[in-house]
Design an enzyme around this catalytic site. Structure first.
Site, PDB file in Angstrom:
ATOM      1  N   LYS A   1      40.117  45.880  37.972  1.00 55.08           N
ATOM      2  CA  LYS A   1      39.698  44.565  37.476  1.00 55.08           C
ATOM      3  C   LYS A   1      38.569  44.018  38.346  1.00 55.08           C
ATOM      4  O   LYS A   1      38.582  44.189  39.568  1.00 55.08           O
ATOM      5  CB  LYS A   1      40.910  43.620  37.522  1.00 55.08           C
TER       6      LYS A   1
ATOM      7  N   SER B   1      48.767  37.245  34.062  1.00 54.18           N
ATOM      8  CA  SER B   1      47.589  38.042  33.710  1.00 54.18           C
ATOM      9  C   SER B   1      47.762  39.554  33.735  1.00 54.18           C
ATOM     10  O   SER B   1      46.851  40.279  33.368  1.00 54.18           O
ATOM     11  CB  SER B   1      46.414  37.641  34.596  1.00 54.18           C
TER      12      SER B   1
ATOM     13  N   SER C   1      44.345  37.552  32.193  1.00 57.13           N
ATOM     14  CA  SER C   1      42.920  37.712  32.399  1.00 57.13           C
ATOM     15  C   SER C   1      42.531  39.162  32.701  1.00 57.13           C
ATOM     16  O   SER C   1      41.356  39.494  32.753  1.00 57.13           O
ATOM     17  CB  SER C   1      42.474  36.803  33.552  1.00 57.13           C
TER      18      SER C   1
END
EC number: 3.5.1.4
Length: 435
Positions: free
Chosen positions: A38, A139, A115
């Site tokens: 990420k 997330s 996210s």
């Protein structure tokens, strides 16, 4: 080097593709596995983008690499690049105005969840074997559920968050995704080197009716599936179906002053869990503000719709509600949940309130969905306990999942239970949905 959104052959998952190779040994525990990272983890010499072009433009390349990334590489895994995320990690939807919304491989036309959207999509689309994400409010768990894969949110504070951009340190955890349990297990042994727990049989499994019947989706019948599976695999004697809302009301005295505010809602809700969610989001906002207000106020970044309002609201919010009250509730909730689960108890809950929302869903129904989602997500969030989202398969073309939660530090025990129960869950789901 392909940049964000260049060719959608990768489902729009990657921010930037590049290879970080492991040491040249075949004896390492993650040898042969590939992973994605990420865009919130620092990689030395590269700019960490935090989901926003203005952030990338105003920050220098990272001086050091995140210890978690280094641990995965040192264990023999090869990184294939960084993945798209929601701006400043402030959403559970997975939509990014600037770089494009990654395509949900198991439900195109539905959001991938955020996210850690790109990280989940990269795994679900078979582009990598596992991926790294972060989970503050949900997330890792949400995109795992939406994309039909496994997602682990470890116990808070056990995995280093050093060289990871903070969202709200009180809740930030580093977690990971995989398509299968054996990979999840392999990665967890490396990234969460706790002493092995040999216990595979829980002493009690709490399957709260209110969480499934009010906050979950009745249509997917996960309440019946999880009850039948636990009875079959372990023993019906260990099942406890008490309502979690009542348990919290009875054991978290400080929520009393907030509960009436949430009891008059027309929306389906569990008022005690609405308070828990309110507390988590309030503390999270206050930490996010402390971390990022100065940058937002100085740079005035271009933020996507929906998200801009929430971020600006967080930055403008005063601590008008007592953070001391919130901290008291957090401490009481943590000890109440610890007393409920003890050393080897499990809590089973829906991961999310139903199937992933459609891309570009209208604000009002989405807000109702988010409210129910955070009532579920804040259970592990506020307590700091570990949670794994388990994919049960597809129903009517949409992914269904369920989550198991265990006490802080019982991460390996939690995975043992998932391994024991998983095949029974799949069999029960198949049977229930075909009848």
């Amino acid at each position: 080097m392909a940049m964000a959104g260049e060719g959608r052959g990768d489902y729009g998952a990657f921010m930037e593709r590049f290879v970080l190779p492991p040491p040249p040994s075949q004896q390492l525990p993650l040898h042969g596995l590939t992973f994605a990272i990420k865009d919130i983890f620092d990689i030395a010499g590269r700019v960490t983008g935090f989901g926003n072009p203005d952030w990338a433009r105003t920050h220098a390349p990272a001086a050091a690499t995140s210890p978690v990334v280094l641990a995965a590489l040192a264990a023999g895994a090869t990184s294939l690049g960084t993945t798209i995320m929601d701006e400043m990690a402030y959403s559970i939807n997975g939509e990014n105005t600037h770089y494009g919304t990654p395509t949900n491989p198991c439900a195109p036309g539905r959001v991938p969840g955020g996210s850690s959207s790109g990280s989940a999509v990269a795994v679900a689309a078979n582009l990598v074997d596992f991926s790294l994400g972060t989970d503050t409010g949900g997330s890792v768990r949400v995109p795992a559920a939406y994309c039909g894969i496994f997602g682990l949110r470890p116990s808070h504070g056990l995995v280093s968050a050093e060289n990871v951009i903070p969202m709200a340190q009180m809740f930030d955890t580093v977690g990971w995704f995989s398509r299968d349990l054996s990979t999840l297990s392999r990665v967890t042994k490396v990234l969460l080197p706790l002493p092995d727990d040999i216990v595979k049989q829980p002493t009690q499994v709490t399957i709260p009716m209110d969480c499934f019947q009010i906050l979950g989706s009745l249509n997917d019948r996960t309440y019946q599936i999880i009850n039948a599976s636990v009875a079959k695999r372990f023993d019906s004697q260990i099942i406890d179906n008490r309502n979690l809302g009542d348990f919290i009301s009875d054991n978290v005295p400080s929520i009393g002053k907030f509960i009436t505010d949430f009891s008059e809602s027309e929306l389906p809700s569990v008022p005690a869990l609405s308070v828990i969610s309110h507390v988590m989001r309030g503390l999270q906002r206050s930490q996010f503000k402390a971390n990022h207000a100065e940058w937002v106020n100085t740079v005035k970044p271009n933020l996507g719709p929906g998200l801009r309002e929430r971020i600006l609201e967080a930055i403008a919010s005063g601590d008008n509600e007592s953070l001391e009250d919130f901290q008291a509730i957090r401490a009481e909730f943590k000890s109440a949940l610890a007393a409920l689960l003890k050393d080897h108890g499990i809590l089973a809950i829906p991961t999310v309130p139903g199937p992933p929302p459609k891309v570009g869903m209208e604000a009002a129904p989405l807000e109702n969905f988010r409210a129910r989602a955070f009532s579920l997500l804040s259970i592990a969030g506020l307590s700091g306990f570990c949670q794994v989202s388990i994919p049960l398969g597809m129903r009517n073309g949409l992914p269904v999942s369920v989550s198991l939660v265990a006490r802080h530090g019982a991460d390996h025990f939690l995975l043992n239970v998932v391994e024991e129960l998983y095949q029974t869950l799949i069999d029960e789901a198949t049977k229930t949905w075909s009848s």
